[in-house]
Design a protein around this motif. Structure first.
Motif, PDB file in Angstrom:
ATOM      1  N   VAL A 103       0.838  -1.204   0.000  1.00 10.86           N
ATOM      2  CA  VAL A 103       0.000   0.000   0.000  1.00 10.86           C
ATOM      3  C   VAL A 103       0.875   1.257   0.000  1.00 10.86           C
ATOM      4  N   PHE A 104       1.923   1.266   0.801  1.00 10.66           N
ATOM      5  CA  PHE A 104       2.796   2.449   0.831  1.00 10.66           C
ATOM      6  C   PHE A 104       3.611   2.570  -0.458  1.00 10.66           C
ATOM      7  N   LEU A 176      17.180   4.813  -3.498  1.00 10.55           N
ATOM      8  CA  LEU A 176      17.939   5.877  -2.833  1.00 10.55           C
ATOM      9  C   LEU A 176      17.780   5.811  -1.318  1.00 10.55           C
ATOM     10  N   VAL A 177      16.560   5.615  -0.853  1.00  7.72           N
ATOM     11  CA  VAL A 177      16.332   5.506   0.588  1.00  7.72           C
ATOM     12  C   VAL A 177      17.034   4.267   1.143  1.00  7.72           C
ATOM     13  N   ALA A 181      19.848   4.726   4.004  1.00 10.99           N
ATOM     14  CA  ALA A 181      19.626   4.041   5.276  1.00 10.99           C
ATOM     15  C   ALA A 181      20.578   2.865   5.446  1.00 10.99           C
ATOM     16  N   GLY A 182      20.860   2.154   4.359  1.00  8.13           N
ATOM     17  CA  GLY A 182      21.768   1.016   4.456  1.00  8.13           C
ATOM     18  C   GLY A 182      23.174   1.429   4.818  1.00  8.13           C
ATOM     19  N   VAL A 183      23.683   2.477   4.183  1.00  3.46           N
ATOM     20  CA  VAL A 183      25.033   2.952   4.511  1.00  3.46           C
ATOM     21  C   VAL A 183      25.082   3.426   5.957  1.00  3.46           C
ATOM     22  N   ALA A 259      10.531   5.035   3.576  1.00  2.40           N
ATOM     23  CA  ALA A 259      11.015   4.577   4.882  1.00  2.40           C
ATOM     24  C   ALA A 259      10.145   3.453   5.431  1.00  2.40           C
ATOM     25  N   VAL A 260       8.816   3.573   5.252  1.00  3.87           N
ATOM     26  CA  VAL A 260       7.922   2.506   5.726  1.00  3.87           C
ATOM     27  C   VAL A 260       8.149   1.221   4.941  1.00  3.87           C
TER      28      VAL A 260
END
Length: 431
Positions: A103-104, A176-177, A181-183, A259-260
């Motif tokens: 959904v997101f 990209l997110v 976030a991974g780095v 992010a979700v």
């Protein structure tokens, strides 16, 4: 009969001859007259065709090779153990997390499409995204569902290019997110690649700054018109990227949805680890899950299988948790992801059935023949009337016959623009 010199000079360079239709009993319409281009299209070389086919199946082949090497080195015990540990609560939890992430993801797609001035309601977006996830999981390559989603949405809106760009930007936002976030996770939490990432990030930053400087210099020194056209296309693409991802209207929503979605994927990874029996802390599993997600982005897989299993097995082994445990976790994660995409099969079947039913209805409507007009002045009796009591009234039909289009073309069609009865010669001089 020869074509005058002035008419011959007006022909384009690529045309070989002007063909005229043969004159028969009736005139020939202008649609059958024209210019035949005799320059054939160059056939594609056989080597290039083979290379294109090999490149198309390279991802599938690489995924099969990776899975074969894993099974050869580690056996099938870890795979079967992971499959045996999947139970109903684990599947339901995977379906629930998958519904939230889908959904997101669809909301992010709708936001990006709105930034590109494409209408995309959330309900159809969710259904199309489910179908895309199922096709990604069921077909080799892992991206065919996204391609199908982009093309179908572009066709429905009348702009295939913009529909494809909307899907590309939506997927780019998620990557990209994931990268940022991974780095961050790999730099702050203990992982087998923490030291390597800390050495790699400054080097990658220097390369990025150098590449940006080169682009600025090239843009300042460009003088060629072709370079200017490419620069114009690049500026248009950047403008669409800013409108779809970084605008004040879409930026916060795209970032939140991404992010979700990332949190949902990491939660599924933790659920898979717990289903296998791993008691490692969540902060220990998060970097390993990030590595698995980064490996899934490599388009060398069979429906998502391949690099994910190899990287997860290596990461668990390097972290001291066991390579076989890592392989079992990757297998369970793959099964949960496929189960979360199964509603897409329902959407696919429902859309197919709806299209088939609409096609049958249109075919039935086309097969209905309207009632014919009365001919020869005879009256057609209604069903409730008796032919014996209805008098036959003669009807005189007066029709005004006008010259048909073919008759007008007979006198004015190219190149015979004069009728011999008018006293003028039949030559192409009047063209």
């Amino acid at each position: 009969m020869t074509v005058p010199r002035t008419a011959a000079k007006a022909l384009p360079a690529r045309t070989a001859a002007v063909t005229f239709p043969a004159r028969t009993g009736s005139a020939v319409s202008e649609a059958r007259t024209g210019v035949i281009v005799t320059e054939p299209r160059a056939p594609r070389p056989a080597a290039r065709s083979r290379f294109a086919a090999l490149r198309t199946h390279l991802g599938t082949l690489a995924g099969v090779v990776i899975l074969g090497v894993l099974l050869w080195r580690m056996g099938t015990g870890a795979v079967l153990d992971g499959l045996r540990r999947i139970d109903a609560p684990t599947l339901l939890l995977g379906l629930g997390i998958g519904a939230v992430t889908t959904v997101f993801s669809a909301w992010r797609w709708a936001l990006v499409a709105r930034g590109l001035n494409i209408r995309l309601p959330l309900g159809p977006a969710v259904a199309d995204y489910y179908r895309s996830l199922f096709l990604n999981a069921a077909l080799p390559g892992g991206i065919l569902g996204d391609v199908h989603r982009a093309v179908r949405h572009g066709q429905s809106t009348g702009d295939v290019g913009r529909g494809v760009r909307a899907v590309v930007l939506e997927r780019t936002a998620g990557q990209l997110v994931l990268a940022v976030a991974g780095v961050t996770i790999l730099l702050t939490l203990p992982s087998p690649v923490m030291a390597d990432v800390r050495h790699f990030v400054p080097l990658a930053g220097l390369v990025a700054v150098g590449g940006l400087g080169v682009l600025i210099v090239v843009r300042a020194l460009r003088t060629n018109s072709s370079v200017s056209r490419r620069g114009g296309r690049m500026r248009a693409a950047c403008a669409e990227g800013r409108a779809g991802l970084l605008s004040r209207r879409n930026g916060p929503g795209v970032a939140l949805s991404s992010a979700v979605v990332l949190a949902g994927h990491l939660a599924t990874f933790v659920v898979a680890a717990r289903a296998v029996g791993s008691a490692a802390p969540v902060l220990t599993l998060l970097p390993l899950g990030v590595l698995a997600l980064l490996a899934m982005g490599v388009p060398l897989n069979v429906g998502g299988w391949g690099p994910r299993e190899g990287v997860t097995a290596w990461a668990f082994g390097a972290a001291g948790l066991g390579a076989s445990t890592g392989l079992a976790v990757a297998v369970v994660y793959g099964v949960l992801s496929f189960a979360a995409a199964l509603p897409g099969l329902v959407v696919l079947v429902a859309r197919w059935y709806t299209g088939l039913r609409d096609g049958n209805r249109s075919a039935a409507a086309d097969s209905v023949v309207p009632d014919a007009e009365p001919r020869d002045g005879r009256h057609t009796a209604a069903p409730s009337e008796s032919p014996s009591v209805v008098p036959v009234v003669p009807v005189v039909r007066i029709e005004k016959y006008v010259p048909k289009e073919s008759a007008r073309l007979d006198r004015s069609s190219f190149p015979f623009s004069a009728d011999p009865r008018e006293g003028r010669p039949m030559t192409p001089e009047s063209v």
